[in-house]
Scaffold this active site. Structure first.
Site, PDB file in Angstrom:
ATOM      1  N   LYS A 149      32.162  45.101  52.410  1.00  0.00           N
ATOM      2  CA  LYS A 149      31.389  45.263  51.190  1.00  0.00           C
ATOM      3  C   LYS A 149      30.972  43.883  50.690  1.00  0.00           C
ATOM      4  O   LYS A 149      31.631  42.916  51.059  1.00  0.00           O
ATOM      5  CB  LYS A 149      32.173  46.037  50.142  1.00  0.00           C
ATOM      6  CG  LYS A 149      33.327  45.237  49.514  1.00  0.00           C
ATOM      7  CD  LYS A 149      33.943  45.999  48.404  1.00  0.00           C
ATOM      8  CE  LYS A 149      33.340  45.656  47.070  1.00  0.00           C
ATOM      9  NZ  LYS A 149      34.060  44.622  46.316  1.00  0.00           N
ATOM     10  N   GLU A 217      43.035  44.280  36.532  1.00  0.00           N
ATOM     11  CA  GLU A 217      43.435  43.025  37.165  1.00  0.00           C
ATOM     12  C   GLU A 217      43.679  41.978  36.079  1.00  0.00           C
ATOM     13  O   GLU A 217      43.016  42.007  35.038  1.00  0.00           O
ATOM     14  CB  GLU A 217      42.323  42.510  38.073  1.00  0.00           C
ATOM     15  CG  GLU A 217      41.980  43.441  39.214  1.00  0.00           C
ATOM     16  CD  GLU A 217      40.888  42.829  40.090  1.00  0.00           C
ATOM     17  OE1 GLU A 217      41.237  42.193  41.085  1.00  0.00           O
ATOM     18  OE2 GLU A 217      39.699  42.965  39.753  1.00  0.00           O
ATOM     19  N   HIS A 241      35.565  51.099  45.249  1.00  0.00           N
ATOM     20  CA  HIS A 241      37.008  51.374  45.196  1.00  0.00           C
ATOM     21  C   HIS A 241      37.349  52.566  44.281  1.00  0.00           C
ATOM     22  O   HIS A 241      38.082  53.471  44.675  1.00  0.00           O
ATOM     23  CB  HIS A 241      37.782  50.150  44.707  1.00  0.00           C
ATOM     24  CG  HIS A 241      37.552  48.918  45.535  1.00  0.00           C
ATOM     25  ND1 HIS A 241      37.344  48.954  46.889  1.00  0.00           N
ATOM     26  CD2 HIS A 241      37.507  47.599  45.199  1.00  0.00           C
ATOM     27  CE1 HIS A 241      37.190  47.715  47.350  1.00  0.00           C
ATOM     28  NE2 HIS A 241      37.266  46.882  46.336  1.00  0.00           N
ATOM     29  N   LYS A 336      38.639  42.872  34.674  1.00  0.00           N
ATOM     30  CA  LYS A 336      39.317  41.625  35.027  1.00  0.00           C
ATOM     31  C   LYS A 336      39.883  41.001  33.760  1.00  0.00           C
ATOM     32  O   LYS A 336      39.423  41.292  32.655  1.00  0.00           O
ATOM     33  CB  LYS A 336      38.322  40.669  35.684  1.00  0.00           C
ATOM     34  CG  LYS A 336      37.829  41.195  37.040  1.00  0.00           C
ATOM     35  CD  LYS A 336      37.376  40.088  37.945  1.00  0.00           C
ATOM     36  CE  LYS A 336      36.811  40.610  39.242  1.00  0.00           C
ATOM     37  NZ  LYS A 336      37.835  41.016  40.212  1.00  0.00           N
TER      38      LYS A 336
HETATM   39  C1  BG6 Z   1      37.466  43.367  45.812  1.00  0.00           C
HETATM   40  C2  BG6 Z   1      36.627  42.925  44.648  1.00  0.00           C
HETATM   41  O1  BG6 Z   1      36.762  44.289  46.595  1.00  0.00           O
HETATM   42  O2  BG6 Z   1      38.666  43.956  45.333  1.00  0.00           O
HETATM   43  C3  BG6 Z   1      37.400  41.950  43.791  1.00  0.00           C
HETATM   44  O3  BG6 Z   1      35.433  42.320  45.135  1.00  0.00           O
HETATM   45  C4  BG6 Z   1      38.718  42.534  43.368  1.00  0.00           C
HETATM   46  O4  BG6 Z   1      36.634  41.578  42.653  1.00  0.00           O
HETATM   47  C5  BG6 Z   1      39.479  43.081  44.578  1.00  0.00           C
HETATM   48  O5  BG6 Z   1      39.467  41.523  42.734  1.00  0.00           O
HETATM   49  C6  BG6 Z   1      40.716  43.839  44.138  1.00  0.00           C
HETATM   50  O6  BG6 Z   1      41.491  44.154  45.263  1.00  0.00           O
HETATM   51  P1  BG6 Z   1      43.065  44.336  45.160  1.00  0.00           P
HETATM   52  O7  BG6 Z   1      43.473  44.788  46.525  1.00  0.00           O
HETATM   53  O8  BG6 Z   1      43.631  43.009  44.769  1.00  0.00           O
HETATM   54  O9  BG6 Z   1      43.295  45.377  44.098  1.00  0.00           O
END
Ligand code: BG6
Length: 488
Positions: A149, A217, A241, A336
Protein backbone atom coordinates in the site's frame (compact mmCIF):
# COMPACT_ATOMS: atom_id res chain seq x y z
CA UNK A 1 8.80 -25.62 22.30
CA UNK A 2 7.72 -28.20 19.78
CA UNK A 3 8.35 -26.70 16.36
CA UNK A 4 5.38 -26.79 14.03
CA UNK A 5 7.26 -25.01 11.29
CA UNK A 6 7.07 -26.61 7.87
CA UNK A 7 9.79 -25.36 5.52
CA UNK A 8 8.55 -23.66 2.38
CA UNK A 9 9.64 -24.73 -1.08
CA UNK A 10 12.81 -23.38 -2.62
CA UNK A 11 12.43 -19.79 -3.71
CA UNK A 12 14.08 -16.76 -5.25
CA UNK A 13 12.76 -13.51 -3.77
CA UNK A 14 13.72 -10.22 -5.36
CA UNK A 15 13.06 -7.14 -3.25
CA UNK A 16 12.83 -3.99 -5.37
CA UNK A 17 13.54 -1.14 -2.98
CA UNK A 18 15.75 -3.62 -1.11
CA UNK A 19 17.66 -0.83 0.67
CA UNK A 20 14.54 1.11 1.66
CA UNK A 21 12.94 1.64 5.04
CA UNK A 22 10.37 -1.15 4.80
CA UNK A 23 12.95 -3.67 3.58
CA UNK A 24 15.34 -2.86 6.43
CA UNK A 25 12.74 -2.55 9.18
CA UNK A 26 10.29 -5.30 8.33
CA UNK A 27 10.96 -7.49 5.31
CA UNK A 28 14.55 -8.61 5.90
CA UNK A 29 14.42 -8.89 9.71
CA UNK A 30 11.19 -10.89 9.19
CA UNK A 31 12.89 -13.18 6.71
CA UNK A 32 15.76 -13.61 9.15
CA UNK A 33 13.36 -14.70 11.90
CA UNK A 34 11.76 -17.24 9.55
CA UNK A 35 15.24 -18.49 8.67
CA UNK A 36 16.04 -18.96 12.37
CA UNK A 37 12.73 -20.77 12.82
CA UNK A 38 13.79 -23.25 10.15
CA UNK A 39 11.15 -22.23 7.63
CA UNK A 40 13.60 -21.56 4.79
CA UNK A 41 15.93 -24.08 3.32
CA UNK A 42 19.56 -22.92 3.04
CA UNK A 43 19.24 -22.79 -0.74
CA UNK A 44 16.72 -19.91 -0.63
CA UNK A 45 17.90 -16.85 -2.54
CA UNK A 46 17.04 -13.28 -1.55
CA UNK A 47 18.11 -10.56 -3.93
CA UNK A 48 18.06 -6.90 -2.97
CA UNK A 49 17.53 -4.68 -6.00
CA UNK A 50 17.82 -0.91 -5.84
CA UNK A 51 19.51 2.08 -7.40
CA UNK A 52 22.10 2.33 -4.62
CA UNK A 53 25.78 1.96 -5.41
CA UNK A 54 26.27 -1.19 -3.40
CA UNK A 55 27.69 -4.63 -4.00
CA UNK A 56 26.59 -7.85 -2.35
CA UNK A 57 29.12 -7.46 0.45
CA UNK A 58 27.92 -3.92 1.21
CA UNK A 59 24.30 -5.05 1.11
CA UNK A 60 24.93 -7.91 3.51
CA UNK A 61 26.54 -5.49 5.97
CA UNK A 62 23.58 -3.13 5.65
CA UNK A 63 21.20 -5.98 6.46
CA UNK A 64 23.40 -7.19 9.33
CA UNK A 65 22.85 -3.76 10.91
CA UNK A 66 19.14 -3.81 10.13
CA UNK A 67 18.76 -7.18 11.87
CA UNK A 68 20.60 -5.86 14.93
CA UNK A 69 18.40 -2.77 15.04
CA UNK A 70 15.00 -4.11 14.03
CA UNK A 71 15.33 -7.89 14.53
CA UNK A 72 13.17 -7.84 17.70
CA UNK A 73 14.92 -10.92 19.01
CA UNK A 74 16.00 -11.26 22.63
CA UNK A 75 19.31 -12.75 21.50
CA UNK A 76 20.81 -12.75 18.05
CA UNK A 77 23.17 -15.56 17.20
CA UNK A 78 25.94 -14.05 15.01
CA UNK A 79 26.53 -17.42 13.35
CA UNK A 80 22.91 -17.58 12.26
CA UNK A 81 23.16 -14.03 10.96
CA UNK A 82 26.21 -15.03 8.89
CA UNK A 83 24.39 -18.06 7.50
CA UNK A 84 21.36 -15.95 6.63
CA UNK A 85 23.45 -13.25 4.95
CA UNK A 86 24.90 -15.92 2.65
CA UNK A 87 21.42 -16.18 1.06
CA UNK A 88 21.53 -12.51 0.13
CA UNK A 89 22.88 -10.84 -2.96
CA UNK A 90 22.50 -7.38 -4.41
CA UNK A 91 21.97 -6.08 -7.92
CA UNK A 92 22.00 -2.41 -8.84
CA UNK A 93 18.89 -2.06 -10.96
CA UNK A 94 17.40 0.95 -12.68
CA UNK A 95 13.61 0.61 -12.69
CA UNK A 96 13.40 3.15 -15.52
CA UNK A 97 16.27 1.90 -17.70
CA UNK A 98 18.11 -1.25 -18.70
CA UNK A 99 20.86 -1.23 -16.10
CA UNK A 100 21.02 -4.36 -13.97
CA UNK A 101 18.18 -6.36 -15.55
CA UNK A 102 20.39 -8.82 -17.43
CA UNK A 103 22.31 -9.53 -14.23
CA UNK A 104 19.11 -9.95 -12.27
CA UNK A 105 17.77 -12.34 -14.86
CA UNK A 106 20.95 -14.42 -14.75
CA UNK A 107 20.50 -14.89 -10.98
CA UNK A 108 16.91 -16.11 -11.22
CA UNK A 109 15.37 -19.43 -11.84
CA UNK A 110 16.20 -23.08 -11.71
CA UNK A 111 13.90 -26.03 -11.91
CA UNK A 112 11.08 -26.01 -9.45
CA UNK A 113 12.07 -22.78 -7.75
CA UNK A 114 9.35 -20.27 -6.84
CA UNK A 115 10.01 -16.77 -8.13
CA UNK A 116 8.61 -13.83 -6.20
CA UNK A 117 9.14 -10.11 -6.75
CA UNK A 118 8.40 -7.73 -3.91
CA UNK A 119 7.64 -4.18 -5.14
CA UNK A 120 8.73 -2.30 -2.03
CA UNK A 121 8.77 0.96 -4.00
CA UNK A 122 6.36 3.82 -4.67
CA UNK A 123 3.35 2.88 -6.83
CA UNK A 124 4.59 5.16 -9.63
CA UNK A 125 7.25 2.49 -10.38
CA UNK A 126 4.93 -0.55 -10.36
CA UNK A 127 4.23 -0.35 -14.10
CA UNK A 128 7.87 0.18 -15.10
CA UNK A 129 9.09 -2.73 -13.01
CA UNK A 130 6.32 -5.05 -14.23
CA UNK A 131 7.08 -4.13 -17.83
CA UNK A 132 10.79 -4.82 -17.44
CA UNK A 133 10.16 -8.10 -15.67
CA UNK A 134 8.26 -9.15 -18.74
CA UNK A 135 10.82 -7.78 -21.18
CA UNK A 136 13.60 -9.73 -19.45
CA UNK A 137 11.62 -12.94 -19.35
CA UNK A 138 10.95 -12.97 -15.61
CA UNK A 139 7.16 -12.57 -15.68
CA UNK A 140 6.33 -16.21 -16.34
CA UNK A 141 3.00 -17.67 -15.35
CA UNK A 142 4.24 -19.00 -11.99
CA UNK A 143 5.94 -15.80 -10.85
CA UNK A 144 4.36 -13.84 -7.98
CA UNK A 145 4.50 -10.15 -7.33
CA UNK A 146 3.91 -8.47 -4.00
CA UNK A 147 2.69 -4.89 -3.92
CA UNK A 148 2.56 -2.58 -0.95
CA UNK A 149 0.00 0.00 0.00
CA UNK A 150 -0.88 2.71 -0.85
CA UNK A 151 -2.65 0.98 -3.70
CA UNK A 152 -3.76 4.16 -5.43
CA UNK A 153 -5.07 7.32 -3.84
CA UNK A 154 -8.60 7.04 -5.23
CA UNK A 155 -10.71 4.75 -7.39
CA UNK A 156 -9.28 6.06 -10.62
CA UNK A 157 -5.62 5.59 -9.69
CA UNK A 158 -6.29 2.18 -8.12
CA UNK A 159 -8.10 1.06 -11.26
CA UNK A 160 -5.22 2.28 -13.42
CA UNK A 161 -2.74 0.38 -11.24
CA UNK A 162 -4.84 -2.77 -11.44
CA UNK A 163 -4.98 -2.44 -15.22
CA UNK A 164 -1.23 -1.89 -15.49
CA UNK A 165 -0.43 -4.94 -13.38
CA UNK A 166 -3.03 -6.99 -15.28
CA UNK A 167 -1.14 -6.31 -18.51
CA UNK A 168 1.71 -8.46 -17.25
CA UNK A 169 0.31 -10.68 -14.49
CA UNK A 170 -2.86 -12.63 -13.71
CA UNK A 171 -4.83 -11.79 -10.59
CA UNK A 172 -3.68 -15.02 -8.93
CA UNK A 173 -0.07 -13.83 -9.27
CA UNK A 174 -0.68 -10.48 -7.55
CA UNK A 175 -0.34 -10.25 -3.75
CA UNK A 176 -1.59 -6.86 -2.46
CA UNK A 177 -0.40 -6.48 1.11
CA UNK A 178 -2.47 -5.10 3.94
CA UNK A 179 -0.31 -6.01 6.90
CA UNK A 180 -3.30 -5.89 9.28
CA UNK A 181 -4.48 -9.13 7.72
CA UNK A 182 -1.24 -10.78 8.84
CA UNK A 183 -1.75 -9.90 12.51
CA UNK A 184 -2.31 -12.86 14.79
CA UNK A 185 -5.52 -11.59 16.40
CA UNK A 186 -7.05 -10.65 13.08
CA UNK A 187 -6.89 -14.29 12.12
CA UNK A 188 -8.12 -15.21 15.55
CA UNK A 189 -11.15 -13.13 14.85
CA UNK A 190 -12.04 -15.58 12.10
CA UNK A 191 -11.26 -18.54 14.37
CA UNK A 192 -13.54 -17.14 17.09
CA UNK A 193 -16.37 -16.40 14.70
CA UNK A 194 -16.25 -19.49 12.56
CA UNK A 195 -14.72 -22.05 14.90
CA UNK A 196 -17.30 -21.69 17.69
CA UNK A 197 -21.02 -22.30 17.80
CA UNK A 198 -21.41 -19.76 20.57
CA UNK A 199 -21.12 -16.43 18.79
CA UNK A 200 -22.42 -16.80 15.26
CA UNK A 201 -26.15 -17.16 16.14
CA UNK A 202 -25.94 -13.84 18.00
CA UNK A 203 -23.81 -12.10 15.39
CA UNK A 204 -26.48 -9.89 13.82
CA UNK A 205 -28.60 -6.78 14.29
CA UNK A 206 -31.10 -8.63 16.44
CA UNK A 207 -28.57 -9.16 19.24
CA UNK A 208 -25.76 -6.72 18.55
CA UNK A 209 -26.38 -3.10 19.53
CA UNK A 210 -23.33 -1.70 17.77
CA UNK A 211 -19.71 -2.42 16.94
CA UNK A 212 -16.69 -0.20 17.59
CA UNK A 213 -13.37 -0.49 15.82
CA UNK A 214 -10.52 1.62 17.19
CA UNK A 215 -6.96 1.77 15.93
CA UNK A 216 -5.21 4.38 18.06
CA UNK A 217 -1.53 5.20 17.82
CA UNK A 218 0.66 7.31 20.08
CA UNK A 219 3.19 8.03 17.33
CA UNK A 220 2.86 11.02 15.05
CA UNK A 221 3.64 11.13 11.35
CA UNK A 222 7.38 11.25 12.09
CA UNK A 223 9.58 11.31 9.01
CA UNK A 224 6.73 10.38 6.68
CA UNK A 225 5.24 13.87 6.60
CA UNK A 226 5.55 14.36 2.87
CA UNK A 227 3.61 11.19 2.04
CA UNK A 228 1.17 11.53 4.92
CA UNK A 229 0.17 15.12 4.27
CA UNK A 230 -1.07 14.08 0.82
CA UNK A 231 -2.95 11.11 2.25
CA UNK A 232 -4.38 11.65 5.70
CA UNK A 233 -5.92 9.08 8.01
CA UNK A 234 -8.79 8.29 5.64
CA UNK A 235 -6.49 7.04 2.89
CA UNK A 236 -3.70 5.82 5.13
CA UNK A 237 -5.74 3.76 7.60
CA UNK A 238 -9.50 3.72 7.02
CA UNK A 239 -9.64 2.70 3.34
CA UNK A 240 -7.45 -0.32 4.03
CA UNK A 241 -6.71 -1.46 7.60
CA UNK A 242 -9.98 -0.46 9.26
CA UNK A 243 -11.95 -1.56 6.22
CA UNK A 244 -10.37 -5.01 6.42
CA UNK A 245 -11.23 -5.30 10.11
CA UNK A 246 -14.79 -4.23 9.37
CA UNK A 247 -15.04 -6.85 6.64
CA UNK A 248 -13.85 -9.68 8.85
CA UNK A 249 -16.23 -8.70 11.63
CA UNK A 250 -19.23 -8.27 9.36
CA UNK A 251 -18.84 -10.85 6.59
CA UNK A 252 -20.96 -13.96 6.14
CA UNK A 253 -19.24 -17.27 6.89
CA UNK A 254 -17.32 -18.25 3.76
CA UNK A 255 -17.92 -21.84 2.62
CA UNK A 256 -14.26 -22.58 3.21
CA UNK A 257 -11.11 -20.81 4.34
CA UNK A 258 -9.82 -20.36 0.83
CA UNK A 259 -8.68 -17.17 -0.91
CA UNK A 260 -11.63 -16.50 -3.15
CA UNK A 261 -14.30 -17.75 -0.75
CA UNK A 262 -13.03 -15.34 1.94
CA UNK A 263 -12.49 -12.43 -0.44
CA UNK A 264 -15.90 -12.84 -2.09
CA UNK A 265 -17.54 -12.42 1.31
CA UNK A 266 -15.41 -9.40 2.21
CA UNK A 267 -16.26 -7.76 -1.08
CA UNK A 268 -19.99 -8.18 -0.39
CA UNK A 269 -19.58 -6.27 2.88
CA UNK A 270 -17.79 -3.35 1.20
CA UNK A 271 -20.42 -3.20 -1.51
CA UNK A 272 -23.19 -3.12 1.11
CA UNK A 273 -21.68 -0.19 3.05
CA UNK A 274 -23.93 2.85 3.12
CA UNK A 275 -22.49 6.21 2.12
CA UNK A 276 -21.31 8.15 5.17
CA UNK A 277 -23.37 11.26 5.93
CA UNK A 278 -21.37 14.46 6.63
CA UNK A 279 -22.63 14.63 10.23
CA UNK A 280 -21.53 11.03 10.79
CA UNK A 281 -17.85 11.70 10.34
CA UNK A 282 -15.33 13.71 12.37
CA UNK A 283 -11.88 14.66 11.19
CA UNK A 284 -9.16 15.83 13.53
CA UNK A 285 -5.62 17.09 13.44
CA UNK A 286 -3.28 16.94 16.44
CA UNK A 287 -2.04 20.17 17.93
CA UNK A 288 0.70 20.69 20.45
CA UNK A 289 0.60 22.97 23.43
CA UNK A 290 3.09 25.73 22.44
CA UNK A 291 5.24 24.94 25.51
CA UNK A 292 5.55 21.28 24.43
CA UNK A 293 6.17 22.08 20.81
CA UNK A 294 9.90 21.23 20.56
CA UNK A 295 9.65 17.64 21.91
CA UNK A 296 6.08 17.01 20.99
CA UNK A 297 5.32 18.92 17.81
CA UNK A 298 1.87 19.47 16.40
CA UNK A 299 0.87 17.96 13.08
CA UNK A 300 1.47 21.07 10.96
CA UNK A 301 4.96 21.55 12.39
CA UNK A 302 5.76 17.90 11.87
CA UNK A 303 4.75 17.88 8.20
CA UNK A 304 6.19 21.35 7.61
CA UNK A 305 2.93 22.72 6.24
CA UNK A 306 1.49 25.50 8.45
CA UNK A 307 -1.83 25.50 6.57
CA UNK A 308 -2.31 21.79 6.21
CA UNK A 309 -5.91 20.59 6.25
CA UNK A 310 -5.00 16.93 6.28
CA UNK A 311 -6.60 14.80 8.98
CA UNK A 312 -4.57 12.72 11.41
CA UNK A 313 -7.76 11.43 13.04
CA UNK A 314 -11.07 10.11 11.72
CA UNK A 315 -14.13 8.84 13.57
CA UNK A 316 -17.17 7.78 11.59
CA UNK A 317 -20.44 5.94 11.80
CA UNK A 318 -21.51 3.64 9.02
CA UNK A 319 -24.24 1.08 8.45
CA UNK A 320 -24.25 -2.03 6.32
CA UNK A 321 -27.36 -2.51 4.24
CA UNK A 322 -27.89 -6.24 4.30
CA UNK A 323 -30.12 -8.68 6.19
CA UNK A 324 -27.60 -9.41 8.90
CA UNK A 325 -26.67 -5.85 9.83
CA UNK A 326 -29.38 -3.42 8.74
CA UNK A 327 -29.81 -0.80 11.48
CA UNK A 328 -26.63 -1.70 13.44
CA UNK A 329 -24.14 1.16 13.58
CA UNK A 330 -20.45 0.45 13.11
CA UNK A 331 -18.26 3.16 14.64
CA UNK A 332 -14.73 3.38 13.30
CA UNK A 333 -12.00 5.51 14.82
CA UNK A 334 -8.31 5.94 14.15
CA UNK A 335 -5.77 8.60 14.98
CA UNK A 336 -2.16 9.46 15.59
CA UNK A 337 -0.71 10.97 18.77
CA UNK A 338 -3.57 9.64 20.85
CA UNK A 339 -3.46 8.92 24.57
CA UNK A 340 -2.50 5.27 24.14
CA UNK A 341 -1.62 2.69 21.54
CA UNK A 342 -4.67 0.49 21.45
CA UNK A 343 -6.29 -1.37 18.60
CA UNK A 344 -9.47 -3.05 19.53
CA UNK A 345 -12.78 -4.23 18.17
CA UNK A 346 -15.77 -4.19 20.51
CA UNK A 347 -18.96 -6.00 19.81
CA UNK A 348 -21.53 -4.50 22.16
CA UNK A 349 -24.58 -6.73 22.59
CA UNK A 350 -28.09 -5.45 23.31
CA UNK A 351 -29.72 -5.23 26.71
CA UNK A 352 -31.68 -8.22 27.90
CA UNK A 353 -35.31 -7.68 26.82
CA UNK A 354 -36.49 -7.38 30.43
CA UNK A 355 -34.69 -7.04 33.74
CA UNK A 356 -36.15 -9.47 36.26
CA UNK A 357 -33.93 -8.00 38.98
CA UNK A 358 -35.32 -4.49 38.79
CA UNK A 359 -33.51 -1.34 37.76
CA UNK A 360 -31.76 -0.94 41.15
CA UNK A 361 -29.77 -4.16 40.52
CA UNK A 362 -28.12 -2.42 37.59
CA UNK A 363 -27.93 -3.54 34.01
CA UNK A 364 -24.90 -4.50 32.00
CA UNK A 365 -24.38 -5.30 28.41
CA UNK A 366 -22.24 -8.15 27.19
CA UNK A 367 -19.26 -6.84 25.31
CA UNK A 368 -16.89 -8.99 23.30
CA UNK A 369 -13.53 -7.18 23.02
CA UNK A 370 -10.96 -8.33 20.54
CA UNK A 371 -7.63 -6.66 21.26
CA UNK A 372 -5.24 -6.55 18.35
CA UNK A 373 -2.41 -4.74 20.09
CA UNK A 374 -0.93 -4.45 22.58
CA UNK A 375 -1.68 -7.46 24.86
CA UNK A 376 -3.57 -9.31 22.18
CA UNK A 377 -6.48 -11.29 23.45
CA UNK A 378 -10.22 -11.66 23.54
CA UNK A 379 -12.43 -10.75 26.49
CA UNK A 380 -16.11 -11.40 26.95
CA UNK A 381 -17.84 -9.30 29.58
CA UNK A 382 -20.54 -11.29 31.40
CA UNK A 383 -22.95 -10.17 34.06
CA UNK A 384 -22.94 -11.91 37.45
CA UNK A 385 -24.22 -11.20 40.92
CA UNK A 386 -21.86 -9.12 42.99
CA UNK A 387 -20.63 -11.56 45.64
CA UNK A 388 -21.60 -11.05 49.25
CA UNK A 389 -24.65 -9.81 51.13
CA UNK A 390 -26.79 -6.86 50.16
CA UNK A 391 -29.24 -8.40 47.74
CA UNK A 392 -29.03 -8.84 44.01
CA UNK A 393 -26.58 -6.35 42.53
CA UNK A 394 -25.24 -7.10 39.12
CA UNK A 395 -21.66 -6.57 38.03
CA UNK A 396 -19.75 -7.11 34.85
CA UNK A 397 -16.78 -9.48 34.94
CA UNK A 398 -14.49 -10.42 32.10
CA UNK A 399 -14.11 -13.92 30.79
CA UNK A 400 -10.57 -13.31 29.71
CA UNK A 401 -8.81 -15.15 26.94
CA UNK A 402 -5.59 -13.19 27.07
CA UNK A 403 -3.31 -15.38 25.02
CA UNK A 404 -0.16 -14.53 26.94
CA UNK A 405 -1.75 -15.67 30.21
CA UNK A 406 -3.78 -18.62 29.02
CA UNK A 407 -1.30 -20.28 26.72
CA UNK A 408 2.15 -21.37 27.79
CA UNK A 409 4.42 -18.53 26.57
CA UNK A 410 7.06 -21.14 25.64
CA UNK A 411 4.52 -22.68 23.34
CA UNK A 412 3.64 -19.53 21.43
CA UNK A 413 5.76 -18.65 18.49
CA UNK A 414 5.28 -14.97 17.74
CA UNK A 415 5.16 -14.32 14.04
CA UNK A 416 5.11 -10.75 12.84
CA UNK A 417 2.50 -9.82 10.21
CA UNK A 418 5.12 -9.35 7.48
CA UNK A 419 6.79 -12.69 8.21
CA UNK A 420 3.51 -14.53 7.91
CA UNK A 421 2.50 -12.72 4.74
CA UNK A 422 5.82 -13.22 2.94
CA UNK A 423 5.73 -16.91 3.73
CA UNK A 424 2.15 -17.00 2.38
CA UNK A 425 3.44 -15.53 -0.89
CA UNK A 426 5.96 -18.36 -1.16
CA UNK A 427 3.28 -20.91 -0.24
CA UNK A 428 1.03 -19.38 -2.89
CA UNK A 429 -1.81 -18.61 -0.47
CA UNK A 430 -3.70 -15.38 -1.28
CA UNK A 431 -6.30 -15.59 1.53
CA UNK A 432 -4.72 -12.76 3.52
CA UNK A 433 -4.14 -10.49 0.52
CA UNK A 434 -6.52 -8.03 -1.09
CA UNK A 435 -8.01 -8.77 -4.45
CA UNK A 436 -8.16 -6.02 -7.09
CA UNK A 437 -11.96 -5.70 -7.00
CA UNK A 438 -11.90 -5.44 -3.20
CA UNK A 439 -9.45 -2.52 -3.28
CA UNK A 440 -11.50 -0.75 -5.94
CA UNK A 441 -14.73 -1.24 -3.97
CA UNK A 442 -13.06 0.24 -0.88
CA UNK A 443 -12.03 3.33 -2.87
CA UNK A 444 -15.51 3.60 -4.37
CA UNK A 445 -16.85 4.01 -0.82
CA UNK A 446 -13.99 6.27 0.36
CA UNK A 447 -13.84 8.71 -2.57
CA UNK A 448 -17.15 10.54 -1.96
CA UNK A 449 -16.19 11.12 1.67
CA UNK A 450 -12.91 12.80 0.69
CA UNK A 451 -14.57 14.67 -2.20
CA UNK A 452 -17.20 15.96 0.23
CA UNK A 453 -14.49 17.38 2.49
CA UNK A 454 -12.80 19.03 -0.45
CA UNK A 455 -16.06 20.50 -1.75
CA UNK A 456 -16.92 21.91 1.69
CA UNK A 457 -13.35 23.14 2.33
CA UNK A 458 -13.54 21.16 5.51
CA UNK A 459 -10.96 21.99 8.19
CA UNK A 460 -10.13 19.19 10.64
CA UNK A 461 -10.94 19.80 14.29
CA UNK A 462 -7.82 20.31 16.43
CA UNK A 463 -7.13 17.87 19.23
CA UNK A 464 -4.38 17.86 21.81
CA UNK A 465 -1.55 15.43 21.41
CA UNK A 466 -2.00 12.63 23.92
CA UNK A 467 -5.79 12.97 24.00
CA UNK A 468 -8.57 10.75 22.61
CA UNK A 469 -9.16 12.96 19.58
CA UNK A 470 -11.59 15.85 19.09
CA UNK A 471 -14.56 16.01 21.43
CA UNK A 472 -16.89 15.80 18.41
CA UNK A 473 -15.86 12.16 18.10
CA UNK A 474 -17.47 11.51 21.49
CA UNK A 475 -20.52 13.47 20.45
CA UNK A 476 -20.95 11.15 17.45
CA UNK A 477 -21.86 8.35 19.87
CA UNK A 478 -23.25 10.40 22.75
CA UNK A 479 -26.14 11.73 20.72
CA UNK A 480 -27.19 8.13 20.10
CA UNK A 481 -26.92 7.25 23.80
CA UNK A 482 -23.62 5.40 23.40
CA UNK A 483 -19.97 6.03 24.21
CA UNK A 484 -16.57 4.87 23.11
CA UNK A 485 -15.47 2.20 25.51
CA UNK A 486 -12.33 2.88 27.46
CA UNK A 487 -9.42 0.49 27.19
CA UNK A 488 -10.06 -2.57 29.40
C1 BG6 B 1 0.64 1.78 8.12
C2 BG6 B 1 0.33 3.24 8.07
O1 BG6 B 1 0.02 1.11 7.05
O2 BG6 B 1 0.18 1.24 9.35
C3 BG6 B 1 0.97 3.95 9.24
O3 BG6 B 1 0.80 3.78 6.84
C4 BG6 B 1 0.57 3.32 10.54
O4 BG6 B 1 0.63 5.33 9.23
C5 BG6 B 1 0.79 1.81 10.49
O5 BG6 B 1 1.34 3.90 11.57
C6 BG6 B 1 0.21 1.14 11.72
O6 BG6 B 1 0.60 -0.21 11.75
P1 BG6 B 1 0.75 -1.00 13.11
O7 BG6 B 1 1.04 -2.41 12.69
O8 BG6 B 1 1.86 -0.35 13.88
O9 BG6 B 1 -0.57 -0.86 13.82
Amino acid sequence: MVSRVIPVDQFDLVIFGGTGDLARRKILPGLFRRFCAGQMLPEARIIGAARSDLDTHGYREMIREAIAEFGELSAIDPEQVDQFLQLLSFVKVDALGDEGWAELQSLMGGTGRIEAYYFSVGPSLFGDIAERLQKWGMADADARIVVEKPFGRDLETARALNQTLATYFNEDQIYRIDHYLGKETVQNLMAVRFGNMLFEPLWNSQYVDHIQITVAETVGVGGRGEYYDKSGAMRDMVQNHLMQLLCLIAMEPPSQFSPDAVRDEKLKVIRALDPVLPHHIVRGQYQAEPCNEPENPGYRTEVGNPRSRTESFVALRVEISNWRWAGTPFYLRTGKRMSERASEIRVVFKDTPHSIFGEEAGRHRNVLSIRLQPNEGITLGVTIKEPGPGGMRLIDVPLDMSFAETLDPDDIEHVDAYERLIMDVIRGNQTLFMRGDEVEAAWRWTDPIIEGWQARNDVPKPYETGSDGPTDANELLRREGRSWRKET
